[in-house]
Design a protein around this motif. Structure first.
Motif, PDB file in Angstrom:
ATOM      1  N   HIS A 166      -2.188  -1.013   8.237  1.00 51.54           N
ATOM      2  CA  HIS A 166      -3.087  -0.810   7.116  1.00 51.54           C
ATOM      3  C   HIS A 166      -3.020   0.655   6.710  1.00 51.54           C
ATOM      4  O   HIS A 166      -2.900   1.545   7.554  1.00 51.54           O
ATOM      5  CB  HIS A 166      -4.531  -1.140   7.504  1.00 51.54           C
ATOM      6  CG  HIS A 166      -4.871  -2.583   7.368  1.00 51.54           C
ATOM      7  ND1 HIS A 166      -5.063  -3.187   6.145  1.00 51.54           N
ATOM      8  CD2 HIS A 166      -5.068  -3.545   8.300  1.00 51.54           C
ATOM      9  CE1 HIS A 166      -5.371  -4.459   6.321  1.00 51.54           C
ATOM     10  NE2 HIS A 166      -5.377  -4.705   7.620  1.00 51.54           N
ATOM     11  N   ARG A 167      -3.129   0.886   5.421  1.00 49.55           N
ATOM     12  CA  ARG A 167      -3.135   2.260   4.941  1.00 49.55           C
ATOM     13  C   ARG A 167      -4.528   2.857   5.080  1.00 49.55           C
ATOM     14  O   ARG A 167      -5.533   2.220   4.754  1.00 49.55           O
ATOM     15  CB  ARG A 167      -2.699   2.291   3.476  1.00 49.55           C
ATOM     16  CG  ARG A 167      -2.624   3.696   2.909  1.00 49.55           C
ATOM     17  CD  ARG A 167      -2.071   3.652   1.511  1.00 49.55           C
ATOM     18  NE  ARG A 167      -2.082   4.969   0.904  1.00 49.55           N
ATOM     19  CZ  ARG A 167      -1.563   5.235  -0.285  1.00 49.55           C
ATOM     20  NH1 ARG A 167      -1.014   4.268  -0.985  1.00 49.55           N
ATOM     21  NH2 ARG A 167      -1.619   6.455  -0.770  1.00 49.55           N
ATOM     22  N   LEU A 168      -4.582   4.084   5.575  1.00 49.01           N
ATOM     23  CA  LEU A 168      -5.808   4.865   5.595  1.00 49.01           C
ATOM     24  C   LEU A 168      -5.497   6.187   4.907  1.00 49.01           C
ATOM     25  O   LEU A 168      -5.074   7.159   5.537  1.00 49.01           O
ATOM     26  CB  LEU A 168      -6.308   5.111   7.024  1.00 49.01           C
ATOM     27  CG  LEU A 168      -6.979   3.935   7.734  1.00 49.01           C
ATOM     28  CD1 LEU A 168      -7.477   4.364   9.100  1.00 49.01           C
ATOM     29  CD2 LEU A 168      -8.133   3.378   6.910  1.00 49.01           C
ATOM     30  N   ASP A 169      -5.657   6.201   3.587  1.00 45.03           N
ATOM     31  CA  ASP A 169      -5.314   7.357   2.763  1.00 45.03           C
ATOM     32  C   ASP A 169      -3.851   7.730   2.965  1.00 45.03           C
ATOM     33  O   ASP A 169      -2.985   6.932   2.669  1.00 45.03           O
ATOM     34  CB  ASP A 169      -6.274   8.509   3.044  1.00 45.03           C
ATOM     35  CG  ASP A 169      -7.719   8.120   2.731  1.00 45.03           C
ATOM     36  OD1 ASP A 169      -7.953   7.598   1.633  1.00 45.03           O
ATOM     37  OD2 ASP A 169      -8.586   8.326   3.593  1.00 45.03           O
ATOM     38  N   LEU A 196      -2.768   2.816   9.875  1.00 47.83           N
ATOM     39  CA  LEU A 196      -3.446   2.255  11.035  1.00 47.83           C
ATOM     40  C   LEU A 196      -2.595   1.100  11.550  1.00 47.83           C
ATOM     41  O   LEU A 196      -2.557   0.020  10.978  1.00 47.83           O
ATOM     42  CB  LEU A 196      -4.841   1.767  10.653  1.00 47.83           C
ATOM     43  CG  LEU A 196      -5.743   1.327  11.806  1.00 47.83           C
ATOM     44  CD1 LEU A 196      -5.905   2.441  12.833  1.00 47.83           C
ATOM     45  CD2 LEU A 196      -7.100   0.896  11.285  1.00 47.83           C
ATOM     46  N   VAL A 197      -1.876   1.389  12.644  1.00 46.85           N
ATOM     47  CA  VAL A 197      -0.920   0.434  13.212  1.00 46.85           C
ATOM     48  C   VAL A 197      -1.606  -0.336  14.332  1.00 46.85           C
ATOM     49  O   VAL A 197      -2.302   0.264  15.164  1.00 46.85           O
ATOM     50  CB  VAL A 197       0.320   1.173  13.756  1.00 46.85           C
ATOM     51  CG1 VAL A 197       1.379   0.179  14.211  1.00 46.85           C
ATOM     52  CG2 VAL A 197       0.891   2.107  12.690  1.00 46.85           C
ATOM     53  N   SER A 212     -12.436  -5.071  10.268  1.00 49.27           N
ATOM     54  CA  SER A 212     -11.740  -4.398  11.375  1.00 49.27           C
ATOM     55  C   SER A 212     -11.441  -2.941  11.039  1.00 49.27           C
ATOM     56  O   SER A 212     -11.514  -2.063  11.909  1.00 49.27           O
ATOM     57  CB  SER A 212     -10.444  -5.134  11.727  1.00 49.27           C
ATOM     58  OG  SER A 212      -9.528  -5.111  10.645  1.00 49.27           O
ATOM     59  N   ILE A 213     -11.111  -2.662   9.779  1.00 47.25           N
ATOM     60  CA  ILE A 213     -10.862  -1.277   9.377  1.00 47.25           C
ATOM     61  C   ILE A 213     -12.169  -0.481   9.418  1.00 47.25           C
ATOM     62  O   ILE A 213     -12.210   0.668   9.877  1.00 47.25           O
ATOM     63  CB  ILE A 213     -10.257  -1.211   7.966  1.00 47.25           C
ATOM     64  CG1 ILE A 213      -8.921  -1.966   7.928  1.00 47.25           C
ATOM     65  CG2 ILE A 213     -10.058   0.239   7.542  1.00 47.25           C
ATOM     66  CD1 ILE A 213      -7.858  -1.416   8.824  1.00 47.25           C
ATOM     67  N   PRO A 269       0.813  -1.229   0.000  1.00 49.57           N
ATOM     68  CA  PRO A 269       0.000   0.000   0.000  1.00 49.57           C
ATOM     69  C   PRO A 269       0.840   1.270   0.000  1.00 49.57           C
ATOM     70  O   PRO A 269       0.340   2.337  -0.350  1.00 49.57           O
ATOM     71  CB  PRO A 269      -0.809  -0.130   1.296  1.00 49.57           C
ATOM     72  CG  PRO A 269       0.025  -0.997   2.184  1.00 49.57           C
ATOM     73  CD  PRO A 269       0.723  -1.947   1.280  1.00 49.57           C
ATOM     74  N   GLU A 270       2.110   1.161   0.364  1.00 47.04           N
ATOM     75  CA  GLU A 270       2.955   2.361   0.401  1.00 47.04           C
ATOM     76  C   GLU A 270       3.346   2.810  -1.001  1.00 47.04           C
ATOM     77  O   GLU A 270       3.402   4.001  -1.298  1.00 47.04           O
ATOM     78  CB  GLU A 270       4.200   2.106   1.249  1.00 47.04           C
ATOM     79  CG  GLU A 270       4.976   3.361   1.568  1.00 47.04           C
ATOM     80  CD  GLU A 270       5.920   3.166   2.748  1.00 47.04           C
ATOM     81  OE1 GLU A 270       6.381   4.188   3.278  1.00 47.04           O
ATOM     82  OE2 GLU A 270       6.191   2.014   3.118  1.00 47.04           O
ATOM     83  N   THR A 271       3.603   1.841  -1.891  1.00 45.91           N
ATOM     84  CA  THR A 271       3.961   2.165  -3.277  1.00 45.91           C
ATOM     85  C   THR A 271       2.755   2.101  -4.208  1.00 45.91           C
ATOM     86  O   THR A 271       2.879   2.398  -5.394  1.00 45.91           O
ATOM     87  CB  THR A 271       5.029   1.196  -3.798  1.00 45.91           C
ATOM     88  OG1 THR A 271       4.509  -0.146  -3.778  1.00 45.91           O
ATOM     89  CG2 THR A 271       6.284   1.256  -2.926  1.00 45.91           C
TER      90      THR A 271
END
Length: 480
Positions: free
Chosen positions: A323-326, A330-331, A280-281, A226-228
């Motif tokens: 998890h990526r949130l925009d 979310l750690v 969960s998100i 999700p970072e790239t």
């Protein structure tokens, strides 16, 4: 590259100290106005509709045993909600989960009051993480699965470990990638027209009709980075890479609702179906903890913490992943302590009565590590750790006080570990799960954490999915 679109919430925040300012913070009073929800009457809704300008946003949560929908307006007020349990469609003594999910989806759509349907502007769905289906992209037929979130495929794990980076999130038997590799290694011949879809992807496909669209939250356990905003080269080089779905940000418009469904249920011709997320998100989104430093602790059978951070943290030693949130992360981590331990020792009635006699302002001198059985995951990763629940005092009130406080200390260590690993410092904690109902425990946690602790005003994942549906329309209108 996927264009990022933030949720329609404020991004401003102020940093604060975590454990270093416990006493200063605790001596100040903390209050928070909780959002109230209501079901508006048809007459009120029509009166305030401004000649059709009113829009509603539909979120549906598919959990482990049932599904729920929530219908909200732009202000986040709930206009309608309902839930249903899954029926069991059995074939050869095997539960046909896909049939149950499909039936439940359309039953929920039928449950929505007719007077609201024409105002629904967008729809989003969340599902259980790593629940997977393999679909024929030509016919829509299910080729294999569903493989449930907790199903493990140890046969595929050696292959996944050999191709993925060390300690990667996919390197567990229940990961989506292990399920894909296990299927790819099978004798199934229909492999080259196949596409992988997660549970929520498939349910959304039933509404919009476009194969192979997913989101980067669901795709994390498939190996998506999700970072790239891309699949890594080690995954794209595999012979099954053509099975991987295309990825968009959660809450991204996919397409209009199919005409046959629109006509059957009375939805607007402009109703948009958008990408979803994991359950969960969605539950985190429901708490509306939207600024870095805000966290959600779920006190159910176990203790799970999630912290909104400006920095991504991955550490498989502690089961910590992001998890990526925009443009944020979310750690989180999950301990084996929690409500399951309490249920082993006390009945619900005993917990209620004993809790009333606890003075949460007075620290307990008892030091336990409450676990339901051997093994801990977070904040200490030790599969051989044994529960520590002795010595037990004669007073059950004192004993319960000690357990509450010990679980709170584990929670505090969890947030401190995330901070030590580089995450944004926790500043405020919202609480979901059954533990949020116990006021004495909430006050104990507030004292031990040295942070404001609130009960989340919304805890249903369906509410978080509805916020994603709201985001979808905001993306189209450019309202952020």
């Amino acid at each position: 590259m996927v264009t990022l679109a933030p949720l329609p919430f404020s991004n401003s925040h102020s940093r604060g100290c975590f454990l270093s300012r416990r006493t200063k913070w605790y001596n100040s009073s903390v209050s928070r106005r909780m959002r109230s929800t209501h079901c508006q009457s048809n007459q009120d809704f029509m009166t305030n509709n401004n000649h059709g300008s009113k829009k509603l946003y539909l979120g549906i949560d598919f959990g482990t045993s049932g599904a729920r929908y929530v219908l909200i307006d732009k202000q986040g007020d709930i206009h309608s909600e309902n839930k249903r349990t899954y029926s069991r469609h059995c074939v050869d003594n095997t539960v046909g989960w896909d049939s149950s999910w499909k039936e439940t989806l359309f039953l929920l759509l039928d449950d929505i009051p007719i007077r609201y349907r024409q105002y629904i502007a967008s729809i989003s769905i969340d599902g259980t993480s790593a629940t997977t289906l393999i679909i024929d992209r030509k016919s829509g037929e299910i080729l294999s699965g569903p493989f449930l979130y907790n199903e493990s495929f140890p046969d595929a794990l050696p292959t996944v470990i050999s191709i993925a980076p060390e300690n990667h999130t996919v390197c567990t038997g229940s990961s989506t990638l292990c399920k894909l590799v296990s299927w790819w290694s099978s004798d199934d011949l229909d492999k080259y027209s196949a596409i992988l879809m997660h549970q929520s992807d498939w349910l959304l496909w039933l509404l919009h009709g476009e194969f192979g669209v997913s989101d980067y939250n669901n795709a994390l356990k498939l190996g998506y980075d999700p970072e790239t905003d891309s699949y890594p080269s080690w995954l794209l080089s595999q012979p099954f890479s053509h099975v991987l779905p295309s990825i968009k940000a959660p809450g991204t418009p996919i397409g209009l609702i199919k005409s046959d469904i629109r006509l059957q249920y009375g939805f607007s011709k402009d109703c948009v179906v958008c990408t979803g997320t994991t359950d969960s998100i969605a539950a985190f989104l429901a708490a509306r903890a939207t600024e870095p430093g805000r966290a959600v602790t779920s006190l159910g059978s176990t203790l799970a913490i999630k912290l909104l951070s400006t920095k991504r943290i991955e550490d498989a030693r502690f089961g910590v992943y992001s998890h990526r949130l925009d443009d944020k992360w979310l750690v989180g981590g999950a301990s084996n302590t929690g409500g399951a331990v309490l249920r082993q020792l006390f009945t619900d009635k005993e917990l209620e009565l004993l809790s009333r006699e606890i003075n949460p302002l007075v620290p307990s001198h008892l030091d336990y590590y409450p676990l339901p059985s051997k093994g801990e995951r977070f904040p200490v990763a030790d599969p051989n750790m044994m529960p520590r629940l002795h010595p037990r005092p004669e007073s059950d009130v004192e004993y319960l006080h000690g357990i509450f406080e010990s679980i709170a200390r584990i929670e505090a260590k969890g947030y401190k570990l995330l901070e030590d690993l580089g995450a944004t410092e926790a500043e405020e904690v919202f609480t979901a799960g059954g533990g949020a109902k116990n006021q004495e425990w909430m006050k104990i946690r507030e004292r031990v954490l040295g942070l404001p602790v609130h009960k989340a005003s919304q805890t249903e994942a369906a509410y978080g999915a509805a916020l994603l549906a709201l985001k979808s329309v905001s993306m189209q209108e450019g309202n952020f």
